[in-house]
Design an enzyme around this catalytic site. Sequence first.
Site, PDB file in Angstrom:
ATOM      1  N   ASP A  18      17.784  48.977  70.882  1.00  0.00           N
ATOM      2  CA  ASP A  18      18.246  47.898  69.997  1.00  0.00           C
ATOM      3  C   ASP A  18      18.710  48.458  68.646  1.00  0.00           C
ATOM      4  O   ASP A  18      18.285  49.523  68.223  1.00  0.00           O
ATOM      5  CB  ASP A  18      17.099  46.894  69.792  1.00  0.00           C
ATOM      6  CG  ASP A  18      17.604  45.549  69.289  1.00  0.00           C
ATOM      7  OD1 ASP A  18      18.821  45.307  69.326  1.00  0.00           O
ATOM      8  OD2 ASP A  18      16.761  44.743  68.840  1.00  0.00           O
ATOM      9  N   GLY A  19      19.585  47.705  67.976  1.00  0.00           N
ATOM     10  CA  GLY A  19      19.984  48.043  66.606  1.00  0.00           C
ATOM     11  C   GLY A  19      21.359  48.689  66.473  1.00  0.00           C
ATOM     12  O   GLY A  19      21.712  49.157  65.384  1.00  0.00           O
ATOM     13  N   ASN A  20      22.142  48.689  67.546  1.00  0.00           N
ATOM     14  CA  ASN A  20      23.494  49.267  67.453  1.00  0.00           C
ATOM     15  C   ASN A  20      24.352  48.517  66.446  1.00  0.00           C
ATOM     16  O   ASN A  20      25.079  49.122  65.649  1.00  0.00           O
ATOM     17  CB  ASN A  20      24.208  49.194  68.810  1.00  0.00           C
ATOM     18  CG  ASN A  20      23.563  50.075  69.853  1.00  0.00           C
ATOM     19  OD1 ASN A  20      22.694  50.883  69.539  1.00  0.00           O
ATOM     20  ND2 ASN A  20      23.982  49.912  71.097  1.00  0.00           N
ATOM     21  N   TRP A  23      23.245  49.196  62.871  1.00  0.00           N
ATOM     22  CA  TRP A  23      23.640  50.567  62.518  1.00  0.00           C
ATOM     23  C   TRP A  23      25.090  50.565  62.035  1.00  0.00           C
ATOM     24  O   TRP A  23      25.418  51.156  61.007  1.00  0.00           O
ATOM     25  CB  TRP A  23      23.484  51.481  63.736  1.00  0.00           C
ATOM     26  CG  TRP A  23      23.814  52.921  63.496  1.00  0.00           C
ATOM     27  CD1 TRP A  23      22.956  53.916  63.108  1.00  0.00           C
ATOM     28  CD2 TRP A  23      25.110  53.540  63.639  1.00  0.00           C
ATOM     29  NE1 TRP A  23      23.635  55.114  62.997  1.00  0.00           N
ATOM     30  CE2 TRP A  23      24.961  54.913  63.322  1.00  0.00           C
ATOM     31  CE3 TRP A  23      26.378  53.077  64.006  1.00  0.00           C
ATOM     32  CZ2 TRP A  23      26.011  55.817  63.355  1.00  0.00           C
ATOM     33  CZ3 TRP A  23      27.433  53.981  64.035  1.00  0.00           C
ATOM     34  CH2 TRP A  23      27.246  55.329  63.717  1.00  0.00           C
ATOM     35  N   HIS A  35      27.751  50.548  69.263  1.00  0.00           N
ATOM     36  CA  HIS A  35      27.501  50.704  70.699  1.00  0.00           C
ATOM     37  C   HIS A  35      27.984  52.077  71.161  1.00  0.00           C
ATOM     38  O   HIS A  35      27.338  52.722  71.979  1.00  0.00           O
ATOM     39  CB  HIS A  35      28.204  49.603  71.488  1.00  0.00           C
ATOM     40  CG  HIS A  35      27.697  48.219  71.155  1.00  0.00           C
ATOM     41  ND1 HIS A  35      26.354  47.920  71.124  1.00  0.00           N
ATOM     42  CD2 HIS A  35      28.346  47.062  70.841  1.00  0.00           C
ATOM     43  CE1 HIS A  35      26.202  46.643  70.797  1.00  0.00           C
ATOM     44  NE2 HIS A  35      27.391  46.099  70.619  1.00  0.00           N
ATOM     45  N   TRP A  67      25.015  37.842  77.642  1.00  0.00           N
ATOM     46  CA  TRP A  67      26.238  37.148  78.088  1.00  0.00           C
ATOM     47  C   TRP A  67      26.639  36.058  77.093  1.00  0.00           C
ATOM     48  O   TRP A  67      27.769  35.581  77.123  1.00  0.00           O
ATOM     49  CB  TRP A  67      26.062  36.528  79.472  1.00  0.00           C
ATOM     50  CG  TRP A  67      26.002  37.513  80.603  1.00  0.00           C
ATOM     51  CD1 TRP A  67      24.938  37.729  81.444  1.00  0.00           C
ATOM     52  CD2 TRP A  67      27.050  38.389  81.067  1.00  0.00           C
ATOM     53  NE1 TRP A  67      25.251  38.702  82.374  1.00  0.00           N
ATOM     54  CE2 TRP A  67      26.539  39.119  82.169  1.00  0.00           C
ATOM     55  CE3 TRP A  67      28.367  38.645  80.655  1.00  0.00           C
ATOM     56  CZ2 TRP A  67      27.293  40.071  82.854  1.00  0.00           C
ATOM     57  CZ3 TRP A  67      29.117  39.596  81.343  1.00  0.00           C
ATOM     58  CH2 TRP A  67      28.590  40.296  82.424  1.00  0.00           C
ATOM     59  N   LEU A 129      15.144  63.496  87.741  1.00  0.00           N
ATOM     60  CA  LEU A 129      14.882  62.308  86.906  1.00  0.00           C
ATOM     61  C   LEU A 129      15.688  61.137  87.459  1.00  0.00           C
ATOM     62  O   LEU A 129      16.852  61.305  87.837  1.00  0.00           O
ATOM     63  CB  LEU A 129      15.319  62.612  85.466  1.00  0.00           C
ATOM     64  CG  LEU A 129      15.453  61.423  84.493  1.00  0.00           C
ATOM     65  CD1 LEU A 129      14.072  60.852  84.156  1.00  0.00           C
ATOM     66  CD2 LEU A 129      16.151  61.868  83.194  1.00  0.00           C
ATOM     67  N   ARG A 192       9.257  42.161  69.752  1.00  0.00           N
ATOM     68  CA  ARG A 192       9.320  41.268  70.910  1.00  0.00           C
ATOM     69  C   ARG A 192       9.846  42.008  72.134  1.00  0.00           C
ATOM     70  O   ARG A 192      10.398  43.101  72.022  1.00  0.00           O
ATOM     71  CB  ARG A 192      10.198  40.045  70.606  1.00  0.00           C
ATOM     72  CG  ARG A 192      11.590  40.395  70.126  1.00  0.00           C
ATOM     73  CD  ARG A 192      12.443  39.134  69.914  1.00  0.00           C
ATOM     74  NE  ARG A 192      13.699  39.452  69.281  1.00  0.00           N
ATOM     75  CZ  ARG A 192      13.962  39.296  67.969  1.00  0.00           C
ATOM     76  NH1 ARG A 192      13.040  38.811  67.167  1.00  0.00           N
ATOM     77  NH2 ARG A 192      15.140  39.623  67.483  1.00  0.00           N
TER      78      ARG A 192
HETATM   79  C1  IPE Z   1      17.591  43.399  73.772  1.00  0.00           C
HETATM   80  O1  IPE Z   1      18.240  43.415  72.550  1.00  0.00           O
HETATM   81  C2  IPE Z   1      18.569  43.699  74.863  1.00  0.00           C
HETATM   82  C3  IPE Z   1      19.076  45.068  74.895  1.00  0.00           C
HETATM   83  C4  IPE Z   1      18.693  46.054  74.126  1.00  0.00           C
HETATM   84  C5  IPE Z   1      20.079  45.333  75.881  1.00  0.00           C
HETATM   85  P1  IPE Z   1      18.783  42.065  71.884  1.00  0.00           P
HETATM   86  O2  IPE Z   1      19.404  42.456  70.589  1.00  0.00           O
HETATM   87  O3  IPE Z   1      19.650  41.345  72.837  1.00  0.00           O
HETATM   88  O4  IPE Z   1      17.448  41.250  71.670  1.00  0.00           O
HETATM   89  P2  IPE Z   1      17.112  40.087  70.635  1.00  0.00           P
HETATM   90  O5  IPE Z   1      18.224  39.098  70.722  1.00  0.00           O
HETATM   91  O6  IPE Z   1      17.036  40.707  69.279  1.00  0.00           O
HETATM   92  O7  IPE Z   1      15.787  39.568  71.075  1.00  0.00           O
HETATM   93  C1  IPE Z   2      21.578  46.769  71.241  1.00  0.00           C
HETATM   94  O1  IPE Z   2      22.099  46.629  69.965  1.00  0.00           O
HETATM   95  C2  IPE Z   2      22.653  46.808  72.306  1.00  0.00           C
HETATM   96  C3  IPE Z   2      22.771  45.581  73.098  1.00  0.00           C
HETATM   97  C4  IPE Z   2      21.972  44.563  73.024  1.00  0.00           C
HETATM   98  C5  IPE Z   2      23.864  45.513  74.046  1.00  0.00           C
HETATM   99  P1  IPE Z   2      22.482  45.204  69.358  1.00  0.00           P
HETATM  100  O2  IPE Z   2      23.904  44.940  69.686  1.00  0.00           O
HETATM  101  O3  IPE Z   2      21.522  44.177  69.774  1.00  0.00           O
HETATM  102  O4  IPE Z   2      22.347  45.512  67.800  1.00  0.00           O
HETATM  103  P2  IPE Z   2      21.655  44.584  66.703  1.00  0.00           P
HETATM  104  O5  IPE Z   2      20.296  44.235  67.210  1.00  0.00           O
HETATM  105  O6  IPE Z   2      22.529  43.396  66.553  1.00  0.00           O
HETATM  106  O7  IPE Z   2      21.605  45.434  65.496  1.00  0.00           O
HETATM  107 MG    MG Z   3      19.757  43.498  69.012  1.00  0.00          MG
END
Ligand code: IPE
Ligand code: IPE
Ligand code: MG
Length: 238
Positions: A18-20, A23, A35, A67, A129, A192
């Site tokens: 998470d967090g792309n 970032w 991403h 989605w 792996l 979460r």
């Molecule tokens: C969880 O991240 C799904 C993936 C990392 C692919 P999200 O960014 O979708 O989750 P929420 O919305 O913060 O719970």
């Molecule tokens: C996780 O990064 C990648 C996917 C859920 C596809 P996010 O796109 O959720 O990045 P944030 O959480 O908005 O920073």
């Molecule tokens: Mg996210």
Amino acid sequence: MGNAPLNSVPRHVAVIMDGNGRWAEGRGLPRKAGHRAGAESVREAVDACLEQGIEFLTLYAFSSENWNRPQKEINALMKLLEQFLKTKGKEFHKKNVRLKTIGRTHLLPESCRKELAKVIDETSSNTKLTVILALSYGSREEITDATRCIAEKAARGELDPDQIEKETIAKHLDTSEFPDPDFLIRTSGELRLSNFLLWQLSYSEIFITEKNWPDFRKSDFHEALEIYSRRRRRFGRV
Ligand code: IPE
Ligand code: IPE
Ligand code: MG
């Protein structure tokens, strides 16, 4: 620290990458750039697992709920997945890595499904792996599908409801052929599970870091494993 072998290495590590978006936003870049940067962290996570002798790595790459993002972002993610498979597929094979997926992958665009099938087939005999990509994955969806399948078998008389055990459920999940994750890593600080492996994570050790996924590199992965090696897993016992 670094790459020294650890006392207790998890067999299976699962990661909520998470967090792309954050970032990228922090750098004044479009979310898509985050991403793209995240794909490099995937490569490093795979290398860290190979160095430590981890057998299974599950990566949450796209959730059922994802989605609901703007179509433009979904398209960018699908394009990146396709490119990732085209370039990293060969690399996986050279490193003796097997690729698998969980999730409702039939919902992915045809071009992604084609590349996925190709890499899965090409790497199917690899043994070092197993990398499991969770794509169009949601744990509630998975449990719903498993329940439907079990109910259909019961209705056809192939399965006695009295004989349903927790193993029966586990066998009908997408993850039936894999052990439960020992260790869950979530980047970017959210506390979460976001519909990820609700059944399978019942007794996993959890590690959450503030770092965004594109900043989570090999050394961070090794540090997380070091933390895991100091945990005491009790499974309800004393
Ligand atoms: C969880 O991240 C799904 C993936 C990392 C692919 P999200 O960014 O979708 O989750 P929420 O919305 O913060 O719970
Ligand atoms: C996780 O990064 C990648 C996917 C859920 C596809 P996010 O796109 O959720 O990045 P944030 O959480 O908005 O920073
Ligand atoms: Mg996210």
